[in-house]
Design a protein around this motif. Structure first.
Motif, mmCIF file in Angstrom:
data_model
loop_
_atom_site.group_PDB
_atom_site.id
_atom_site.type_symbol
_atom_site.label_atom_id
_atom_site.label_comp_id
_atom_site.label_asym_id
_atom_site.label_seq_id
_atom_site.Cartn_x
_atom_site.Cartn_y
_atom_site.Cartn_z
ATOM 1 N N ALA A 139 0.921 -1.320 0.050
ATOM 2 C CA ALA A 139 0.016 -0.107 0.091
ATOM 3 C C ALA A 139 0.696 1.697 -0.239
ATOM 4 O O ALA A 139 0.209 2.231 -0.484
ATOM 5 C CB ALA A 139 -0.949 -0.116 1.153
ATOM 6 N N LEU A 140 1.901 1.091 1.167
ATOM 7 C CA LEU A 140 2.917 2.747 1.074
ATOM 8 C C LEU A 140 3.733 3.209 -0.386
ATOM 9 O O LEU A 140 3.403 4.081 -0.853
ATOM 10 C CB LEU A 140 3.595 2.026 2.019
ATOM 11 N N LEU A 141 4.213 1.561 -1.629
ATOM 12 C CA LEU A 141 4.647 1.726 -2.632
ATOM 13 C C LEU A 141 3.147 2.043 -3.427
ATOM 14 O O LEU A 141 4.140 2.703 -4.612
ATOM 15 C CB LEU A 141 5.166 0.407 -2.456
ATOM 16 N N ALA A 142 2.745 1.256 -3.423
ATOM 17 C CA ALA A 142 1.204 2.113 -4.311
ATOM 18 C C ALA A 142 1.063 3.535 -4.577
ATOM 19 O O ALA A 142 1.346 4.463 -5.347
ATOM 20 C CB ALA A 142 -0.066 1.436 -3.740
ATOM 21 N N VAL A 143 1.303 4.469 -3.112
ATOM 22 C CA VAL A 143 1.074 5.385 -2.914
ATOM 23 C C VAL A 143 2.100 6.364 -3.585
ATOM 24 O O VAL A 143 1.849 7.432 -3.845
ATOM 25 C CB VAL A 143 1.201 6.236 -1.271
#
Length: 500
Positions: A300-304
């Motif tokens: 999720a962090l890398l998607a953002v």
């Protein structure tokens, strides 16, 4: 932009297609990343004269010469040695009739500009240039970019060294998987061969290669692992390189499975998704097995923010906030994380334009950095009106984006005019929020309670009586109680923030 030069061997177009099989005609370009060292020199030689498995479904097979293309990136780090490396690669490619592209990038300058170390900057540049070249050649050939292959010369030794490097830094299963055999278009067909085997192959064919002196500099972690750590481990187990290759394959397979499970979980937990924003169901995330929850948070962090440099403490901190049901943290230079009302909010950080530090004449207006307009004017209170009720109704009508204050209490002379100071938030700023009956509060706490995202707080305009004076209005969040309208107010100061 990096400088570029290309040289093509022979008189044919580099994309003259063979008259053979249709699947070869539709196949994309194969880019060989060649530095001039032994491993990449062997990669070029094997690609031109032998079989390689480039993970296209054919297994070990000859690659049509028309598909091959050499890429060399000159980092401009080693002076004349770098120039000689470039010439060596160009001549070697011509010897085997393979087109060659040279890209020149000042990696030292790039690292200084980005704050990265030279080693990481150089690696990023190589892959960026390979991806760019793959796109260019795919368009010229008329094949989908996904059909292209980018071959690197990583060996079993590189894989073992990377395993130890990641273990020293601290990592999870993905890092201990070391170098994958394939990632998207990038394929590493030499992972089952050792550096010594490739050197022997080149010696048998009478082919020389270039040596990079920095490979012996143990200030670099890879060189330290190669020259200091690996010899010690090999004395204990001479076959450690092969053993680690098996371990890495097992970890890679298990990592791929867990990643797919986490991807499905992330889709199920997503409640809202937008550019630079992801909102997840925090309660359901807290109920997941921690091994999957860690991967969900990481994904999720890398998607953002794909450029985020995550550490284990960022994942752990996020999960602690999720378990507690509230809390916040910031991934440096990447993402703001907040848990509230049963949701996990991940927002990419961006630098909000800071308000100008200027005088606001009364009456007058100033344009803010984000294009909004801040205006000020004075108005006489109509005879017999309830000024307090009027101010409350005005604030409700404008949803806080315009306020009516007591002009004199705000430091403005209603007859002679005056001026107010407008800038951004200062450390330690306090005000007495309107409606709190004189109780003071830090402006930073006020913004937090108003749920103004961290990345936007630097752009909130603050109106003051002077550059060092008291706060009159944090626009459009709250005015100061000391400037409120009272039954004794004779002149109104109207402050409004609006779109241009």
């Amino acid at each position: 932009m990096p400088s570029v030069s290309r040289r093509y061997a022979g008189g044919k177009s580099r994309f003259d297609r063979p008259s053979g099989r249709a699947d070869e005609e539709l196949a994309g370009p194969v880019i060989l990343m060649v530095s001039g060292g032994a491993d990449s020199t062997a990669l070029l030689v094997l690609a031109a004269t032998s079989t390689l498995d480039i993970d296209d479904g054919r297994g070990p097979a000859r690659i049509a010469r028309e598909r091959l293309h050499v890429l060399h990136v000159n980092h401009r780090l080693r002076g004349i040695d770098a120039e000689e490396d470039e010439e060596f690669v160009r001549d070697l490619a011509a010897r085997y009739g393979i087109p060659c592209t040279i890209r020149r990038v000042d990696v030292a300058e790039l690292a200084a500009r980005t704050g990265d170390n030279v080693e990481n900057a150089g690696r990023a540049v190589r892959y960026e240039e390979a991806a760019r070249l793959a796109g260019e050649l795919s368009r010229e050939l008329g094949t989908p970019s996904s059909a292209a292959r980018i071959l690197t010369a990583h060996t079993a030794n590189d894989r073992a060294e990377t395993f130890f490097m990641n273990a020293i830094r601290g990592t999870g299963a993905s890092g201990l998987s070391s170098i994958p055999r394939r990632r998207n278009r990038i394929v590493r067909p030499l992972l089952d061969r050792t550096h010594e085997e490739l050197c022997d192959l080149l010696r048998m064919r009478g082919i020389v290669w270039r040596e990079d002196d920095t490979n012996a500099d143990t200030r670099y972690l890879r060189a330290y692992v190669r020259h200091e750590l690996m010899p010690v481990v090999e004395r204990r187990n001479p076959r450690v390189t092969a053993s680690l290759a098996t371990t890495c394959d097992i970890l890679s397979d298990e990592d791929a499975y867990l990643t797919s499970v986490a991807a499905r979980a992330l889709r199920d937990l997503t409640r809202r998704e937008a550019e630079g924003l992801l909102v997840l169901d925090a309660a359901r995330l807290a109920a997941l097995d921690v091994a999957i929850a860690r991967r969900v948070v990481r994904a999720a962090l890398l998607a953002v923010s794909p450029e985020a440099r995550l550490e284990a403490r960022h994942i752990a901190g996020t999960l602690r906030a999720v378990a507690a049901g509230e809390g916040s943290l910031t991934v440096p230079l990447a993402v703001d994380v907040r848990v509230e009302h049963g949701l996990l909010l991940l927002r990419a950080r961006c630098d909000a334009p800071a308000p100008p530090a200027v005088w606001l004449e009364v009456p007058g207006r100033v344009e803010l950095a984000d294009g909004r307009i801040l205006t000020a004017r004075v108005r006489k209170v109509p005879v017999g009106s309830d000024v307090e009720a009027r101010a409350r109704a005005h604030a409700l009508e404008w949803a806080g984006e315009s306020v009516l204050l007591d002009a004199k209490a705000a430091g403005v002379d209603p007859l002679r005019g005056g001026r107010l100071w407008v800038d951004g938030l200062h450390p330690g700023d306090v005000l007495c929020p309107l409606g709190m009956h004189g109780q003071s509060k830090k402006v930073s706490d006020l913004l937090s309670e108003a749920r103004v995202p961290l990345e936007e707080r630097a752009g909130v305009p603050v109106v003051r009586t002077s550059p060092t004076g008291s706060v009159v209005w944090v626009a459009p969040v709250r005015a100061d109680e000391r400037a409120r309208c009272t039954p004794a107010t004779k002149w109104l100061l109207e402050l409004t923030i609006s779109e241009s």
